[in-house]
Design an enzyme around this catalytic site. Structure first.
Site, mmCIF file in Angstrom:
data_model
loop_
_atom_site.group_PDB
_atom_site.id
_atom_site.type_symbol
_atom_site.label_atom_id
_atom_site.label_comp_id
_atom_site.label_asym_id
_atom_site.label_seq_id
_atom_site.Cartn_x
_atom_site.Cartn_y
_atom_site.Cartn_z
ATOM 1 N N ASN A 45 -17.992 27.645 -23.177
ATOM 2 C CA ASN A 45 -18.525 26.364 -22.431
ATOM 3 C C ASN A 45 -18.241 26.288 -20.953
ATOM 4 O OD1 ASN A 45 -19.695 25.447 -24.879
ATOM 5 N ND2 ASN A 45 -17.588 24.214 -25.295
ATOM 6 N N TYR A 71 -9.249 -6.463 12.674
ATOM 7 C CA TYR A 71 -8.982 -6.039 11.384
ATOM 8 C C TYR A 71 -9.099 -6.997 10.312
ATOM 9 C CZ TYR A 71 -5.616 -4.279 8.039
ATOM 10 O OH TYR A 71 -4.909 -3.735 7.045
ATOM 11 N N LYS A 82 -18.537 29.206 -29.529
ATOM 12 C CA LYS A 82 -18.985 28.411 -28.121
ATOM 13 C C LYS A 82 -18.038 29.131 -27.065
ATOM 14 C CE LYS A 82 -20.932 25.180 -27.409
ATOM 15 N NZ LYS A 82 -21.100 23.835 -27.929
ATOM 16 N N HIS A 128 -40.519 23.249 -10.288
ATOM 17 C CA HIS A 128 -40.636 22.529 -11.844
ATOM 18 C C HIS A 128 -40.075 23.228 -12.835
ATOM 19 C CE1 HIS A 128 -44.110 20.444 -9.764
ATOM 20 N NE2 HIS A 128 -44.317 21.676 -9.184
ATOM 21 N N SER A 146 0.807 -1.007 -0.038
ATOM 22 C CA SER A 146 0.029 -0.043 -0.044
ATOM 23 C C SER A 146 0.924 1.177 0.167
ATOM 24 C CB SER A 146 -0.942 0.037 1.260
ATOM 25 O OG SER A 146 -0.068 -0.115 2.342
ATOM 26 N N SER A 182 -14.589 25.680 -27.970
ATOM 27 C CA SER A 182 -14.892 24.538 -28.670
ATOM 28 C C SER A 182 -13.623 24.559 -29.767
ATOM 29 C CB SER A 182 -16.083 24.560 -29.336
ATOM 30 O OG SER A 182 -16.198 23.701 -30.345
ATOM 31 N N GLU A 236 -19.388 21.854 -15.293
ATOM 32 C CA GLU A 236 -19.871 20.442 -16.042
ATOM 33 C C GLU A 236 -18.834 19.342 -15.220
ATOM 34 O OE1 GLU A 236 -20.042 20.232 -20.073
ATOM 35 O OE2 GLU A 236 -20.898 22.364 -20.099
ATOM 36 N N GLN A 278 -7.386 -1.972 4.008
ATOM 37 C CA GLN A 278 -6.484 -1.006 3.482
ATOM 38 C C GLN A 278 -6.917 -0.565 2.144
ATOM 39 O OE1 GLN A 278 -2.426 -2.623 3.098
ATOM 40 N NE2 GLN A 278 -2.735 -2.891 0.678
#
Ligand code: ARG
Length: 464
Positions: free
Chosen positions: A285, A317, A283, A156, A23, A277, A290, A322
């Site tokens: 964006n 344990y 565009k 709505h 790990s 874009s 997002e 882990q």
């Protein structure tokens, strides 16, 4: 590399097993906490006479140097080590010889890792708290600029009743205040020491668990050694708190994405927080919003991982545990990034007040106020509601609105209408007569802002 347990084994580990078991690639980020825990443990062993005072001193001194060496890059973390706990102990023993071998007296990696992850999450919880306070402050600043920015409130996603942009964004401030409070509660449950639980059944050495907790600035110790090593509730709670934060950010992001459309055009994001874009030159964006919305699913995935990982584990344990780290680390990294970027994005966006007002004027969002006007003149609400409904239908048919009807037109619907109806349906008045506690009026919003600013100041001071 020879294994710590090779005395018991007749064969070396399969090389793929070694990788599978390891790990270190992800738990090395807890090196500070591992060393801090060991420093406290060694100090306590010395004070309790379990090792000698000079041994304790030697161990502590060497551990602090190791910490510094890792921090400065002088000591690279060996990717071949099984985990960060083994790595630190090995380096210690290499550096100070047999004394280093005494550190793990009265301790197991099971209580060690349980302590390390608690210490690590404490630091992260506080960092997330700070980011949340900055986010709340950014919202409060936007609100202050928009106390009179009338806009439609929606149900709505249909225009419903007038509110202001200030009132709208302050709703999100309330969500983040709850998130902050939730983090504080998680922090409290995280801040107890499991050290001394040993592998599962504590130890026969006369250790002082409370001393270790105190040295580490924790609030107390866990009550049952088997629970102490196998409890990951605090980690799951933190991942859940992050999931809720992300859910709130995602809702807010969704609004911003909608508001950036030509159809709404309520806000414009700063160029630095938008993307273009590769094919459509026009565009702009809202990628950041997002991505925040998208990464919310990822953090929920982390929550599902840790919940599912724990659900079938018998006491105490088990190595499954882990798996908790990569999930919670992923949730932390992504949530922090999202909170930070989202805060900068909204702090730099332009609110288009004229567009808000235009949207507020077009959707008959004062129809309830028109009905309430008639109620104040004595009509029962249900009758007033019908009159107002007929007026709206009339307006739609004649392409007009409630503010523009003549008084004669009004009177054909009810003799109760008088010149003061224009005051009643005026959008600013509609907002500012909603004086109820928690409502959108200027008075109420100013009160909301005051409470929020006080909250941020108080919590900021507590966290310093
Ligand atoms: N790397 C382990 C973990 O993260 C540390 C504890 C190992 N304990 C053990 N008994 N194998 O959980």
């Amino acid at each position: 590399m020879a294994k710590m347990w090779d005395a018991r084994f007749s064969k070396a580990e399969n090389s793929r097993v070694n990788d599978f078991n390891s790990s270190i690639s992800f738990d090395s980020r807890m090196f500070r906490e591992d060393i801090d825990g060991s420093v406290a443990h060694a100090t306590m062993l010395g004070k309790c006479g379990i090792i000698s005072a000079s041994e304790a001193e030697k161990i502590v001194e060497a551990l602090l140097i190791i910490k510094n060496d890792i921090e400065t890059g002088v000591l690279p973390i060996d990717p071949e080590a099984e985990d960060i706990h083994m790595f630190v102990e090995e380096v210690l023993t290499n550096r100070i010889g047999d004394t280093g071998k005494r550190l793990h007296t009265a301790r197991s990696r099971n209580d060690q890792v349980a302590l390390d992850i608690r210490l690590y999450l404490r630091r992260e919880i506080k960092e997330v708290e700070d980011l949340i306070l900055k986010l709340i402050s950014a919202i409060s600043s936007i609100a202050k600029e928009n106390i009179d920015s009338v806009m439609p409130g929606y149900t709505h996603l249909q225009r419903a009743q007038p509110v202001t942009f200030a009132h709208y964004v302050l709703a999100y401030a309330q969500m983040f205040i709850r998130d902050y409070n939730r983090l504080t509660q998680v922090l409290e449950r995280t801040s107890v020491s499991p050290l001394g639980s040993g592998a599962l059944a504590s130890t026969t050495y006369p250790i002082d668990r409370h001393m270790v907790a105190e040295l580490l600035g924790l609030n107390g110790v866990t009550e049952n050694s088997m629970d102490g090593v196998s409890d990951r509730d605090f980690l799951i709670e933190f991942t859940f708190a992050l999931s809720l934060i992300m859910m709130h950010l995602s809702r807010f992001s969704e609004e911003i994405i909608l508001w950036c459309t030509s159809e709404f055009s309520f806000v414009e994001l700063d160029d630095a927080f938008s993307t273009g874009s590769s094919i459509m030159p026009q565009k702009k964006n809202p990628d950041i919003a997002e991505l925040v919305r998208g990464k919310t699913g990822r953090v929920y995935g982390d929550l599902t991982t840790v919940l599912t990982m724990m659900k079938g584990i018998p006491l105490a344990y088990n190595k499954d545990m882990q798996e908790d780290k990569e999930a919670v680390f992923d949730a932390i990294d992504n949530s922090k990034l999202c909170i930070e970027l989202f805060t900068s994005m909204i702090a730099t966006m332009t609110v288009k007040k004229d567009r808000l007002r235009k949207a507020a004027s077009g959707g008959f969002i004062n129809a309830t106020d028109c009905a309430d006007y008639l109620v104040k003149k004595g009509l029962p609400f249900r009758d007033a509601y019908r009159v107002s409904g007929r007026l709206v239908a009339y307006c739609i048919e004649h392409s007009t609105d409630l503010e523009s009807l003549t008084i004669d037109e009004y009177k054909t619907f009810s003799p109760l209408f008088d010149d003061d109806v224009y005051t009643a349906v005026n959008l600013d008045n509609c907002v500012n007569t909603r004086l109820v506690y928690g409502g959108p009026s200027r008075r109420s919003v100013e009160h909301q802002i005051k409470l929020i600013d006080n909250y941020v100041e108080l919590k900021g001071a507590e966290n310093d």
